[in-house]
Design an enzyme around this catalytic site. Structure first.
Site, PDB file in Angstrom:
ATOM      1  N   CYS A   1       0.837  -1.198   0.000  1.00 31.99           N
ATOM      2  CA  CYS A   1       0.000   0.000   0.000  1.00 31.99           C
ATOM      3  C   CYS A   1       0.869   1.243   0.000  1.00 31.99           C
ATOM      4  O   CYS A   1       2.040   1.194   0.361  1.00 31.99           O
ATOM      5  CB  CYS A   1      -0.882   0.031   1.243  1.00 31.99           C
ATOM      6  SG  CYS A   1      -1.882  -1.438   1.423  1.00 31.99           S
TER       7      CYS A   1
ATOM      8  N   GLY B   1      -0.454   0.279  -4.825  1.00 28.09           N
ATOM      9  CA  GLY B   1      -1.762  -0.337  -4.621  1.00 28.09           C
ATOM     10  C   GLY B   1      -2.791   0.298  -5.516  1.00 28.09           C
ATOM     11  O   GLY B   1      -2.870   1.525  -5.577  1.00 28.09           O
TER      12      GLY B   1
ATOM     13  N   ASN C   1       0.420   0.599   5.811  1.00 29.70           N
ATOM     14  CA  ASN C   1       1.129  -0.220   4.827  1.00 29.70           C
ATOM     15  C   ASN C   1       1.855  -1.299   5.605  1.00 29.70           C
ATOM     16  O   ASN C   1       2.614  -1.004   6.512  1.00 29.70           O
ATOM     17  CB  ASN C   1       2.129   0.647   4.056  1.00 29.70           C
ATOM     18  CG  ASN C   1       3.022  -0.152   3.115  1.00 29.70           C
ATOM     19  OD1 ASN C   1       4.151   0.224   2.850  1.00 29.70           O
ATOM     20  ND2 ASN C   1       2.525  -1.259   2.597  1.00 29.70           N
ATOM     21  N   GLY C   2       1.601  -2.552   5.247  1.00 30.05           N
ATOM     22  CA  GLY C   2       2.230  -3.670   5.930  1.00 30.05           C
ATOM     23  C   GLY C   2       1.206  -4.723   6.268  1.00 30.05           C
ATOM     24  O   GLY C   2       0.118  -4.749   5.686  1.00 30.05           O
TER      25      GLY C   2
ATOM     26  N   TYR D   1      12.005  -4.499  -6.419  1.00 35.34           N
ATOM     27  CA  TYR D   1      10.858  -4.470  -7.305  1.00 35.34           C
ATOM     28  C   TYR D   1       9.777  -3.457  -6.922  1.00 35.34           C
ATOM     29  O   TYR D   1       9.268  -2.746  -7.780  1.00 35.34           O
ATOM     30  CB  TYR D   1      10.219  -5.876  -7.355  1.00 35.34           C
ATOM     31  CG  TYR D   1       8.780  -5.853  -7.764  1.00 35.34           C
ATOM     32  CD1 TYR D   1       8.446  -5.670  -9.108  1.00 35.34           C
ATOM     33  CD2 TYR D   1       7.759  -5.919  -6.829  1.00 35.34           C
ATOM     34  CE1 TYR D   1       7.128  -5.576  -9.494  1.00 35.34           C
ATOM     35  CE2 TYR D   1       6.440  -5.833  -7.217  1.00 35.34           C
ATOM     36  CZ  TYR D   1       6.130  -5.661  -8.549  1.00 35.34           C
ATOM     37  OH  TYR D   1       4.832  -5.558  -8.930  1.00 35.34           O
TER      38      TYR D   1
ATOM     39  N   CYS E   1       5.489 -14.278   1.974  1.00 30.37           N
ATOM     40  CA  CYS E   1       5.666 -13.066   2.791  1.00 30.37           C
ATOM     41  C   CYS E   1       4.478 -12.939   3.738  1.00 30.37           C
ATOM     42  O   CYS E   1       3.336 -13.064   3.309  1.00 30.37           O
ATOM     43  CB  CYS E   1       5.733 -11.835   1.895  1.00 30.37           C
ATOM     44  SG  CYS E   1       5.904 -10.308   2.842  1.00 30.37           S
TER      45      CYS E   1
HETATM   46  P1  5GP Z   1       5.014 -14.392 -11.776  1.00 29.94           P
HETATM   47  O1  5GP Z   1       6.310 -15.105 -11.762  1.00 29.94           O
HETATM   48  O2  5GP Z   1       4.254 -14.564 -10.496  1.00 29.94           O
HETATM   49  O3  5GP Z   1       4.148 -14.710 -12.917  1.00 29.94           O
HETATM   50  O4  5GP Z   1       5.286 -12.844 -11.858  1.00 29.94           O
HETATM   51  C1  5GP Z   1       6.508 -12.242 -11.600  1.00 29.94           C
HETATM   52  C2  5GP Z   1       6.388 -10.854 -12.172  1.00 29.94           C
HETATM   53  O5  5GP Z   1       5.394 -10.169 -11.429  1.00 29.94           O
HETATM   54  C3  5GP Z   1       7.651 -10.009 -12.124  1.00 29.94           C
HETATM   55  O6  5GP Z   1       7.769  -9.389 -13.383  1.00 29.94           O
HETATM   56  C4  5GP Z   1       7.366  -8.915 -11.118  1.00 29.94           C
HETATM   57  O7  5GP Z   1       7.851  -7.680 -11.576  1.00 29.94           O
HETATM   58  C5  5GP Z   1       5.861  -8.881 -11.045  1.00 29.94           C
HETATM   59  N1  5GP Z   1       5.296  -8.594  -9.737  1.00 29.94           N
HETATM   60  C6  5GP Z   1       4.152  -7.914  -9.576  1.00 29.94           C
HETATM   61  N2  5GP Z   1       3.862  -7.777  -8.292  1.00 29.94           N
HETATM   62  C7  5GP Z   1       4.832  -8.379  -7.586  1.00 29.94           C
HETATM   63  C8  5GP Z   1       5.071  -8.532  -6.192  1.00 29.94           C
HETATM   64  O8  5GP Z   1       4.334  -8.096  -5.317  1.00 29.94           O
HETATM   65  N3  5GP Z   1       6.192  -9.202  -5.849  1.00 29.94           N
HETATM   66  C9  5GP Z   1       7.020  -9.680  -6.782  1.00 29.94           C
HETATM   67  N4  5GP Z   1       8.096 -10.310  -6.405  1.00 29.94           N
HETATM   68  N5  5GP Z   1       6.817  -9.552  -8.100  1.00 29.94           N
HETATM   69  C10 5GP Z   1       5.729  -8.911  -8.505  1.00 29.94           C
HETATM   70 FE1  SF4 Z   2       9.918  -8.318   1.757  1.00 30.11          FE
HETATM   71 FE2  SF4 Z   2      10.216 -10.909   1.307  1.00 30.11          FE
HETATM   72 FE3  SF4 Z   2      10.558  -9.928   3.763  1.00 30.11          FE
HETATM   73 FE4  SF4 Z   2       8.121 -10.009   2.650  1.00 30.11          FE
HETATM   74  S1  SF4 Z   2       9.388 -11.766   3.218  1.00 30.11           S
HETATM   75  S2  SF4 Z   2       9.014  -8.318   3.801  1.00 30.11           S
HETATM   76  S3  SF4 Z   2       8.601  -9.588   0.501  1.00 30.11           S
HETATM   77  S4  SF4 Z   2      11.784  -9.488   1.948  1.00 30.11           S
HETATM   78 MG    MG Z   3       7.891  -7.120 -13.553  1.00 33.64          MG
END
Ligand code: 5GP
Ligand code: SF4
Ligand code: MG
Length: 460
Positions: free
Chosen positions: A1, A28, A102-103, A247, A387
Protein backbone atom coordinates in the site's frame (compact mmCIF):
# COMPACT_ATOMS: atom_id res chain seq x y z
CA UNK A 1 0.00 0.00 0.00
CA UNK A 2 0.93 3.63 -0.29
CA UNK A 3 0.48 6.05 2.62
CA UNK A 4 0.71 9.81 2.76
CA UNK A 5 0.15 12.46 5.46
CA UNK A 6 0.48 16.20 5.77
CA UNK A 7 0.08 18.93 8.38
CA UNK A 8 -0.02 22.31 6.67
CA UNK A 9 -2.46 25.02 7.79
CA UNK A 10 -3.15 27.41 4.93
CA UNK A 11 -2.39 24.82 2.22
CA UNK A 12 -4.84 22.78 0.21
CA UNK A 13 -3.94 19.60 2.06
CA UNK A 14 -6.45 17.40 0.21
CA UNK A 15 -5.00 18.37 -3.14
CA UNK A 16 -1.41 17.85 -1.98
CA UNK A 17 -2.43 14.42 -0.69
CA UNK A 18 -4.12 13.63 -3.98
CA UNK A 19 -0.87 14.31 -5.83
CA UNK A 20 1.11 12.37 -3.26
CA UNK A 21 -1.17 9.37 -3.74
CA UNK A 22 -0.89 9.74 -7.49
CA UNK A 23 2.87 9.18 -7.18
CA UNK A 24 2.27 6.23 -4.85
CA UNK A 25 -0.29 4.57 -7.12
CA UNK A 26 2.10 1.70 -7.96
CA UNK A 27 1.90 0.60 -4.30
CA UNK A 28 -1.76 -0.34 -4.62
CA UNK A 29 -4.49 0.00 -7.20
CA UNK A 30 -7.55 -1.48 -5.53
CA UNK A 31 -8.86 1.52 -3.66
CA UNK A 32 -7.85 5.02 -2.68
CA UNK A 33 -8.91 7.35 0.11
CA UNK A 34 -8.23 10.69 1.76
CA UNK A 35 -9.33 11.88 5.22
CA UNK A 36 -8.94 15.51 6.27
CA UNK A 37 -9.39 17.28 9.59
CA UNK A 38 -10.84 20.76 9.92
CA UNK A 39 -10.84 21.65 13.62
CA UNK A 40 -12.54 18.74 15.35
CA UNK A 41 -14.36 17.46 12.30
CA UNK A 42 -13.17 14.68 10.02
CA UNK A 43 -13.98 14.47 6.29
CA UNK A 44 -13.49 11.23 4.36
CA UNK A 45 -13.74 10.03 0.80
CA UNK A 46 -12.68 6.54 -0.26
CA UNK A 47 -13.68 4.28 -3.12
CA UNK A 48 -12.56 1.28 -5.10
CA UNK A 49 -10.35 2.23 -8.03
CA UNK A 50 -7.33 4.26 -9.01
CA UNK A 51 -6.59 7.64 -7.44
CA UNK A 52 -7.63 9.37 -10.68
CA UNK A 53 -10.94 7.47 -10.70
CA UNK A 54 -11.74 8.01 -7.04
CA UNK A 55 -11.14 11.77 -6.87
CA UNK A 56 -12.00 14.85 -8.91
CA UNK A 57 -11.87 18.61 -8.23
CA UNK A 58 -15.28 18.78 -6.64
CA UNK A 59 -14.66 15.82 -4.32
CA UNK A 60 -11.34 17.33 -3.25
CA UNK A 61 -13.07 20.64 -2.51
CA UNK A 62 -15.25 18.85 -0.02
CA UNK A 63 -12.20 17.75 1.96
CA UNK A 64 -11.26 20.92 3.91
CA UNK A 65 -8.77 21.36 6.73
CA UNK A 66 -5.15 21.60 7.81
CA UNK A 67 -4.41 17.90 8.15
CA UNK A 68 -4.78 15.09 5.63
CA UNK A 69 -4.05 11.39 5.45
CA UNK A 70 -4.22 9.30 2.28
CA UNK A 71 -3.96 5.69 1.23
CA UNK A 72 -3.74 3.54 -1.89
CA UNK A 73 -4.61 -0.07 -1.20
CA UNK A 74 -3.07 -3.34 -2.25
CA UNK A 75 -4.87 -6.06 -0.34
CA UNK A 76 -3.00 -8.73 1.54
CA UNK A 77 -5.60 -9.26 4.28
CA UNK A 78 -9.30 -8.64 4.05
CA UNK A 79 -11.21 -8.89 0.83
CA UNK A 80 -11.09 -6.40 -1.97
CA UNK A 81 -14.18 -4.37 -1.03
CA UNK A 82 -14.87 -0.74 -0.27
CA UNK A 83 -15.46 -1.38 3.47
CA UNK A 84 -11.81 -2.36 3.57
CA UNK A 85 -10.63 0.80 1.82
CA UNK A 86 -8.57 3.19 3.92
CA UNK A 87 -8.02 5.51 5.74
CA UNK A 88 -9.88 3.72 8.54
CA UNK A 89 -11.76 6.34 10.57
CA UNK A 90 -12.60 5.54 14.18
CA UNK A 91 -14.21 7.73 16.85
CA UNK A 92 -12.54 8.22 20.23
CA UNK A 93 -13.02 10.28 23.38
CA UNK A 94 -10.64 12.89 21.88
CA UNK A 95 -12.27 13.02 18.46
CA UNK A 96 -11.82 10.88 15.37
CA UNK A 97 -8.63 9.33 14.11
CA UNK A 98 -7.92 8.38 10.50
CA UNK A 99 -5.36 5.65 9.94
CA UNK A 100 -3.54 4.58 6.77
CA UNK A 101 -1.52 1.38 7.00
CA UNK A 102 1.13 -0.22 4.83
CA UNK A 103 2.23 -3.67 5.93
CA UNK A 104 0.65 -6.64 7.57
CA UNK A 105 0.20 -7.63 11.21
CA UNK A 106 0.90 -11.20 12.24
CA UNK A 107 -0.98 -11.18 15.57
CA UNK A 108 -4.40 -10.14 14.28
CA UNK A 109 -6.20 -13.14 15.77
CA UNK A 110 -5.05 -12.26 19.26
CA UNK A 111 -5.60 -8.54 18.78
CA UNK A 112 -9.09 -9.12 17.44
CA UNK A 113 -9.99 -11.26 20.47
CA UNK A 114 -8.68 -8.62 22.87
CA UNK A 115 -10.63 -5.89 21.13
CA UNK A 116 -13.81 -7.92 20.93
CA UNK A 117 -13.59 -8.38 24.70
CA UNK A 118 -13.32 -4.61 25.02
CA UNK A 119 -16.66 -4.45 23.16
CA UNK A 120 -15.26 -2.82 20.08
CA UNK A 121 -17.42 -2.99 17.03
CA UNK A 122 -15.35 -4.77 14.38
CA UNK A 123 -16.91 -3.60 11.14
CA UNK A 124 -14.36 -4.50 8.51
CA UNK A 125 -11.92 -7.32 8.13
CA UNK A 126 -8.53 -5.66 7.84
CA UNK A 127 -5.67 -5.67 10.29
CA UNK A 128 -5.44 -1.93 9.71
CA UNK A 129 -8.80 -1.31 11.31
CA UNK A 130 -7.63 -3.33 14.30
CA UNK A 131 -4.72 -0.94 14.82
CA UNK A 132 -7.10 2.03 14.67
CA UNK A 133 -9.41 0.34 17.18
CA UNK A 134 -6.52 -0.53 19.47
CA UNK A 135 -5.54 3.15 19.58
CA UNK A 136 -9.16 4.16 20.25
CA UNK A 137 -9.31 1.54 22.99
CA UNK A 138 -6.24 3.02 24.70
CA UNK A 139 -7.39 6.62 24.26
CA UNK A 140 -10.85 5.82 25.61
CA UNK A 141 -9.31 4.29 28.71
CA UNK A 142 -7.98 7.78 29.53
CA UNK A 143 -4.70 8.13 27.67
CA UNK A 144 -3.65 11.09 25.51
CA UNK A 145 -3.07 10.63 21.77
CA UNK A 146 0.63 9.85 21.98
CA UNK A 147 0.49 7.63 25.04
CA UNK A 148 -2.50 5.80 23.62
CA UNK A 149 -0.95 5.28 20.22
CA UNK A 150 2.32 3.98 21.67
CA UNK A 151 0.44 1.58 23.97
CA UNK A 152 -1.46 0.32 20.91
CA UNK A 153 1.69 -0.14 18.79
CA UNK A 154 3.17 -2.21 21.59
CA UNK A 155 0.23 -4.58 21.16
CA UNK A 156 0.90 -4.97 17.42
CA UNK A 157 3.29 -7.47 15.90
CA UNK A 158 4.24 -7.48 12.26
CA UNK A 159 4.98 -4.92 9.61
CA UNK A 160 3.41 -1.50 9.90
CA UNK A 161 4.25 1.84 8.44
CA UNK A 162 1.38 4.06 9.52
CA UNK A 163 0.20 7.58 8.95
CA UNK A 164 -2.45 8.63 11.45
CA UNK A 165 -4.44 11.86 11.40
CA UNK A 166 -6.07 13.27 14.53
CA UNK A 167 -7.60 16.68 15.24
CA UNK A 168 -4.35 17.53 17.07
CA UNK A 169 -1.78 16.52 14.48
CA UNK A 170 -0.39 13.77 12.26
CA UNK A 171 1.65 10.76 13.35
CA UNK A 172 4.10 8.76 11.27
CA UNK A 173 5.13 5.38 12.66
CA UNK A 174 7.30 2.45 11.66
CA UNK A 175 7.29 -0.96 13.29
CA UNK A 176 10.37 -1.97 15.31
CA UNK A 177 11.87 -3.75 12.27
CA UNK A 178 11.16 -0.98 9.79
CA UNK A 179 9.96 -3.51 7.21
CA UNK A 180 8.02 -1.02 5.07
CA UNK A 181 9.50 2.37 4.20
CA UNK A 182 8.24 5.76 5.37
CA UNK A 183 9.90 9.11 4.74
CA UNK A 184 9.56 12.64 6.10
CA UNK A 185 9.68 15.72 3.89
CA UNK A 186 9.20 19.44 4.29
CA UNK A 187 7.29 21.77 1.99
CA UNK A 188 9.70 23.67 -0.25
CA UNK A 189 8.20 27.09 0.41
CA UNK A 190 7.48 26.39 4.07
CA UNK A 191 10.08 24.12 5.72
CA UNK A 192 8.17 24.29 9.02
CA UNK A 193 5.48 22.12 7.44
CA UNK A 194 5.98 18.39 7.30
CA UNK A 195 4.86 15.67 4.92
CA UNK A 196 4.98 11.88 5.28
CA UNK A 197 5.06 9.45 2.35
CA UNK A 198 5.83 5.78 1.73
CA UNK A 199 8.52 6.75 -0.76
CA UNK A 200 10.41 9.86 -1.80
CA UNK A 201 8.56 9.94 -5.14
CA UNK A 202 5.52 11.01 -3.06
CA UNK A 203 7.51 14.05 -1.91
CA UNK A 204 8.97 14.91 -5.30
CA UNK A 205 5.59 15.25 -6.93
CA UNK A 206 4.56 18.09 -4.62
CA UNK A 207 8.01 19.69 -4.63
CA UNK A 208 8.66 18.73 -1.00
CA UNK A 209 12.24 18.20 0.17
CA UNK A 210 13.33 14.89 1.66
CA UNK A 211 14.31 15.34 5.32
CA UNK A 212 14.94 11.79 6.54
CA UNK A 213 13.37 8.36 7.02
CA UNK A 214 11.13 7.59 9.96
CA UNK A 215 13.34 5.15 11.90
CA UNK A 216 12.31 1.60 12.84
CA UNK A 217 10.38 1.83 16.11
CA UNK A 218 10.02 5.59 15.84
CA UNK A 219 6.91 7.73 16.09
CA UNK A 220 6.99 11.26 14.73
CA UNK A 221 4.26 13.59 15.93
CA UNK A 222 3.66 16.55 13.71
CA UNK A 223 1.64 19.42 15.17
CA UNK A 224 1.53 23.21 15.28
CA UNK A 225 4.67 22.97 17.42
CA UNK A 226 6.65 21.21 14.67
CA UNK A 227 7.97 17.66 14.62
CA UNK A 228 8.61 15.64 17.77
CA UNK A 229 10.22 12.20 17.74
CA UNK A 230 9.64 9.27 20.10
CA UNK A 231 11.50 5.97 20.05
CA UNK A 232 8.88 3.67 21.46
CA UNK A 233 10.15 0.17 20.63
CA UNK A 234 12.30 -1.86 23.00
CA UNK A 235 14.64 -3.41 20.47
CA UNK A 236 14.42 -1.68 17.14
CA UNK A 237 16.45 -3.10 14.28
CA UNK A 238 16.70 -2.38 10.57
CA UNK A 239 15.00 -5.03 8.47
CA UNK A 240 13.83 -3.17 5.39
CA UNK A 241 12.03 -5.44 2.92
CA UNK A 242 14.61 -6.14 0.21
CA UNK A 243 11.77 -6.56 -2.29
CA UNK A 244 10.99 -2.85 -1.88
CA UNK A 245 14.42 -2.23 -3.37
CA UNK A 246 14.33 -4.96 -6.00
CA UNK A 247 10.86 -4.47 -7.30
CA UNK A 248 8.11 -2.83 -5.31
CA UNK A 249 9.17 0.79 -4.84
CA UNK A 250 9.45 3.15 -7.78
CA UNK A 251 12.89 3.31 -9.43
CA UNK A 252 13.04 7.09 -8.92
CA UNK A 253 12.51 6.73 -5.17
CA UNK A 254 15.60 7.18 -3.06
CA UNK A 255 16.66 4.69 -0.37
CA UNK A 256 20.08 4.73 1.31
CA UNK A 257 20.91 8.01 -0.48
CA UNK A 258 20.53 6.71 -4.04
CA UNK A 259 17.72 6.02 -6.47
CA UNK A 260 16.52 2.46 -6.69
CA UNK A 261 17.21 2.70 -10.39
CA UNK A 262 20.90 2.81 -9.55
CA UNK A 263 20.61 -0.16 -7.19
CA UNK A 264 18.72 -2.13 -9.83
CA UNK A 265 21.40 -1.35 -12.44
CA UNK A 266 23.94 -2.88 -10.07
CA UNK A 267 21.71 -5.93 -9.60
CA UNK A 268 21.79 -6.42 -13.37
CA UNK A 269 25.56 -5.98 -13.57
CA UNK A 270 26.07 -8.45 -10.75
CA UNK A 271 23.75 -10.90 -12.50
CA UNK A 272 25.76 -10.63 -15.73
CA UNK A 273 28.94 -11.36 -13.81
CA UNK A 274 27.46 -14.34 -12.02
CA UNK A 275 25.61 -15.87 -14.97
CA UNK A 276 26.94 -14.73 -18.35
CA UNK A 277 25.43 -15.94 -21.60
CA UNK A 278 26.10 -15.43 -25.30
CA UNK A 279 23.33 -13.55 -27.05
CA UNK A 280 22.52 -10.82 -29.58
CA UNK A 281 20.39 -8.52 -27.44
CA UNK A 282 19.33 -7.98 -23.84
CA UNK A 283 15.72 -6.99 -23.18
CA UNK A 284 13.93 -6.25 -19.93
CA UNK A 285 10.40 -7.06 -18.84
CA UNK A 286 8.68 -3.66 -18.58
CA UNK A 287 8.71 -1.80 -16.32
CA UNK A 288 10.28 -3.41 -13.31
CA UNK A 289 12.86 -5.53 -15.16
CA UNK A 290 14.28 -2.69 -17.27
CA UNK A 291 16.93 -1.17 -14.96
CA UNK A 292 18.44 -4.61 -14.26
CA UNK A 293 18.37 -5.41 -18.00
CA UNK A 294 20.30 -2.21 -18.73
CA UNK A 295 22.80 -3.15 -16.02
CA UNK A 296 23.13 -6.62 -17.52
CA UNK A 297 23.78 -5.12 -20.95
CA UNK A 298 26.40 -2.72 -19.54
CA UNK A 299 28.33 -5.46 -17.79
CA UNK A 300 28.06 -8.07 -20.55
CA UNK A 301 28.63 -5.79 -23.53
CA UNK A 302 25.54 -7.23 -25.25
CA UNK A 303 23.40 -4.42 -26.69
CA UNK A 304 20.27 -3.44 -24.80
CA UNK A 305 17.08 -3.23 -26.85
CA UNK A 306 13.39 -2.74 -26.27
CA UNK A 307 11.66 -5.94 -27.25
CA UNK A 308 8.37 -5.63 -25.40
CA UNK A 309 6.17 -2.58 -25.35
CA UNK A 310 3.90 -2.08 -22.41
CA UNK A 311 0.48 -0.56 -22.43
CA UNK A 312 0.95 1.84 -19.55
CA UNK A 313 -2.72 2.04 -18.77
CA UNK A 314 -3.09 -1.53 -17.53
CA UNK A 315 -2.39 -2.00 -13.82
CA UNK A 316 0.22 -4.35 -12.43
CA UNK A 317 -0.87 -7.88 -13.28
CA UNK A 318 0.32 -9.32 -9.99
CA UNK A 319 -1.84 -7.07 -7.88
CA UNK A 320 -5.20 -8.02 -9.31
CA UNK A 321 -6.81 -10.45 -6.91
CA UNK A 322 -7.85 -13.42 -9.04
CA UNK A 323 -5.88 -15.74 -11.29
CA UNK A 324 -8.29 -15.23 -14.20
CA UNK A 325 -7.96 -11.47 -13.91
CA UNK A 326 -4.22 -11.87 -13.71
CA UNK A 327 -4.05 -13.90 -16.88
CA UNK A 328 -6.29 -11.66 -18.92
CA UNK A 329 -4.45 -8.64 -17.50
CA UNK A 330 -1.20 -9.97 -18.81
CA UNK A 331 -2.44 -10.48 -22.35
CA UNK A 332 -3.52 -6.88 -22.46
CA UNK A 333 -0.26 -5.62 -21.18
CA UNK A 334 2.81 -6.49 -23.28
CA UNK A 335 3.24 -6.51 -27.03
CA UNK A 336 6.43 -7.84 -28.72
CA UNK A 337 8.44 -5.85 -31.27
CA UNK A 338 8.80 -8.51 -33.96
CA UNK A 339 11.43 -6.70 -36.04
CA UNK A 340 13.68 -6.33 -32.98
CA UNK A 341 13.28 -9.94 -31.87
CA UNK A 342 13.10 -12.02 -35.05
CA UNK A 343 16.13 -14.21 -35.69
CA UNK A 344 17.86 -13.12 -32.46
CA UNK A 345 19.30 -14.88 -29.44
CA UNK A 346 17.73 -13.03 -26.55
CA UNK A 347 18.53 -12.49 -22.89
CA UNK A 348 15.36 -11.47 -21.10
CA UNK A 349 15.80 -9.95 -17.64
CA UNK A 350 13.05 -9.73 -15.04
CA UNK A 351 13.19 -8.61 -11.43
CA UNK A 352 11.59 -11.73 -10.00
CA UNK A 353 9.80 -14.97 -10.75
CA UNK A 354 7.03 -15.62 -8.27
CA UNK A 355 4.49 -18.03 -9.72
CA UNK A 356 6.17 -18.32 -13.09
CA UNK A 357 3.02 -17.57 -15.06
CA UNK A 358 4.35 -14.23 -16.34
CA UNK A 359 7.62 -15.72 -17.51
CA UNK A 360 6.14 -18.66 -19.37
CA UNK A 361 3.77 -16.42 -21.32
CA UNK A 362 6.54 -13.99 -22.16
CA UNK A 363 8.87 -16.69 -23.38
CA UNK A 364 6.17 -17.98 -25.72
CA UNK A 365 5.53 -14.45 -26.90
CA UNK A 366 9.22 -13.98 -27.73
CA UNK A 367 9.42 -17.26 -29.63
CA UNK A 368 6.26 -16.44 -31.56
CA UNK A 369 7.95 -13.17 -32.51
CA UNK A 370 10.84 -15.14 -34.02
CA UNK A 371 13.46 -15.28 -31.24
CA UNK A 372 15.83 -18.19 -31.91
CA UNK A 373 17.04 -18.59 -28.31
CA UNK A 374 15.59 -17.25 -25.07
CA UNK A 375 17.79 -17.02 -21.98
CA UNK A 376 16.13 -15.75 -18.84
CA UNK A 377 18.05 -13.93 -16.12
CA UNK A 378 16.35 -12.90 -12.89
CA UNK A 379 17.67 -10.03 -10.75
CA UNK A 380 16.60 -11.63 -7.46
CA UNK A 381 17.09 -15.10 -5.96
CA UNK A 382 14.41 -17.81 -6.17
CA UNK A 383 11.32 -16.91 -4.10
CA UNK A 384 10.86 -19.96 -1.89
CA UNK A 385 8.89 -18.62 1.07
CA UNK A 386 5.70 -16.60 1.42
CA UNK A 387 5.67 -13.07 2.79
CA UNK A 388 3.69 -12.40 5.98
CA UNK A 389 4.61 -8.73 6.07
CA UNK A 390 2.55 -7.14 3.35
CA UNK A 391 3.74 -8.30 -0.07
CA UNK A 392 1.25 -10.60 -1.70
CA UNK A 393 3.58 -13.45 -2.70
CA UNK A 394 0.82 -15.95 -2.00
CA UNK A 395 0.98 -19.26 -0.22
CA UNK A 396 4.08 -21.37 -0.57
CA UNK A 397 2.50 -23.91 -2.91
CA UNK A 398 1.95 -21.12 -5.45
CA UNK A 399 5.65 -20.23 -5.49
CA UNK A 400 7.30 -22.05 -8.35
CA UNK A 401 10.76 -22.08 -6.72
CA UNK A 402 9.40 -23.61 -3.50
CA UNK A 403 8.97 -27.01 -5.13
CA UNK A 404 11.06 -26.89 -8.30
CA UNK A 405 14.77 -26.72 -9.01
CA UNK A 406 16.16 -24.08 -11.37
CA UNK A 407 16.42 -26.74 -14.10
CA UNK A 408 12.78 -27.75 -13.58
CA UNK A 409 11.66 -24.13 -13.69
CA UNK A 410 13.66 -23.59 -16.88
CA UNK A 411 11.81 -26.53 -18.45
CA UNK A 412 8.44 -25.29 -17.24
CA UNK A 413 8.87 -21.76 -18.54
CA UNK A 414 10.43 -23.15 -21.72
CA UNK A 415 13.70 -21.21 -21.78
CA UNK A 416 17.04 -22.28 -23.23
CA UNK A 417 18.73 -21.28 -19.99
CA UNK A 418 17.71 -19.74 -16.69
CA UNK A 419 19.73 -18.18 -13.89
CA UNK A 420 18.82 -16.24 -10.76
CA UNK A 421 20.92 -13.72 -8.87
CA UNK A 422 22.58 -15.11 -5.73
CA UNK A 423 21.49 -13.95 -2.27
CA UNK A 424 25.07 -12.80 -1.64
CA UNK A 425 25.09 -10.77 -4.85
CA UNK A 426 21.73 -9.16 -4.08
CA UNK A 427 22.93 -8.09 -0.63
CA UNK A 428 26.44 -7.12 -1.66
CA UNK A 429 25.25 -4.57 -4.20
CA UNK A 430 23.03 -2.82 -1.64
CA UNK A 431 26.37 -1.47 -0.33
CA UNK A 432 24.72 -1.52 3.11
CA UNK A 433 25.19 -3.77 6.12
CA UNK A 434 23.80 -7.09 4.87
CA UNK A 435 21.98 -7.70 8.19
CA UNK A 436 19.75 -4.71 7.70
CA UNK A 437 17.25 -6.34 5.33
CA UNK A 438 14.40 -8.77 5.50
CA UNK A 439 15.16 -11.52 2.99
CA UNK A 440 12.70 -14.10 4.32
CA UNK A 441 11.04 -14.87 1.00
CA UNK A 442 14.42 -16.12 -0.26
CA UNK A 443 15.57 -18.04 2.80
CA UNK A 444 12.70 -18.41 5.30
CA UNK A 445 14.59 -16.35 7.88
CA UNK A 446 11.63 -14.34 9.20
CA UNK A 447 12.79 -11.37 11.29
CA UNK A 448 9.44 -11.12 13.12
CA UNK A 449 8.20 -14.43 14.53
CA UNK A 450 5.11 -15.62 12.69
CA UNK A 451 2.57 -17.44 14.89
CA UNK A 452 2.05 -21.11 13.94
CA UNK A 453 -1.56 -20.59 12.97
CA UNK A 454 -0.66 -17.81 10.55
CA UNK A 455 2.32 -19.76 9.21
CA UNK A 456 0.19 -22.79 8.50
CA UNK A 457 -2.14 -20.72 6.34
CA UNK A 458 0.63 -20.11 3.80
CA UNK A 459 3.36 -22.71 4.30
CA UNK A 460 3.27 -26.17 2.79
P1 5GP B 1 5.01 -14.39 -11.78
O1 5GP B 1 6.31 -15.10 -11.76
O2 5GP B 1 4.25 -14.56 -10.50
O3 5GP B 1 4.15 -14.71 -12.92
O4 5GP B 1 5.29 -12.84 -11.86
C1 5GP B 1 6.51 -12.24 -11.60
C2 5GP B 1 6.39 -10.85 -12.17
O5 5GP B 1 5.39 -10.17 -11.43
C3 5GP B 1 7.65 -10.01 -12.12
O6 5GP B 1 7.77 -9.39 -13.38
C4 5GP B 1 7.37 -8.92 -11.12
O7 5GP B 1 7.85 -7.68 -11.58
C5 5GP B 1 5.86 -8.88 -11.04
N1 5GP B 1 5.30 -8.59 -9.74
C6 5GP B 1 4.15 -7.91 -9.58
N2 5GP B 1 3.86 -7.78 -8.29
C7 5GP B 1 4.83 -8.38 -7.59
C8 5GP B 1 5.07 -8.53 -6.19
O8 5GP B 1 4.33 -8.10 -5.32
N3 5GP B 1 6.19 -9.20 -5.85
C9 5GP B 1 7.02 -9.68 -6.78
N4 5GP B 1 8.10 -10.31 -6.41
N5 5GP B 1 6.82 -9.55 -8.10
C10 5GP B 1 5.73 -8.91 -8.51
FE1 SF4 C 1 9.92 -8.32 1.76
FE2 SF4 C 1 10.22 -10.91 1.31
FE3 SF4 C 1 10.56 -9.93 3.76
FE4 SF4 C 1 8.12 -10.01 2.65
S1 SF4 C 1 9.39 -11.77 3.22
S2 SF4 C 1 9.01 -8.32 3.80
S3 SF4 C 1 8.60 -9.59 0.50
S4 SF4 C 1 11.78 -9.49 1.95
MG1 MG D 1 7.89 -7.12 -13.55
Amino acid sequence: CGVFGIYAPGEDVAKLTYFGLYALQHRGQESAGIATFAREKVYLHKEMGLVSQVFNESILQELPGDIAVGHTRYSTTGSSRVVNAQPAVVATRLGSLALAHNGNLVNTVQLREELQKAHCNLVTTTDSELVALAIADEVDSGKAWLEGAIAAFQRCQGAFSLVIGTPAGVMGVRDPNGIRPLVIGTLADNPQRYVLASETCGLDIIGADYLRDVEPGELVWITEAGLASFHWAQQPQRKLCIFEMIYFARPDSVMHSESLYTYRLRLGRQLAQESPVEADIVIGVPDSGIPAAIGFAQASGIPYAEGLIKNRYVGRTFIQPTQTMRESGLRMKLNPLKDVLAGKKIVIVDDSIVRGTTSRKLVRTLRDAGATEVHMRVSSPPVTHPCFYGIDTDSQDQLIAATKSVAEIAAQIEVDSLAYLSQEGMLKVTQEDTNTFCTACFNGDYPIPVPELVKRSKLM
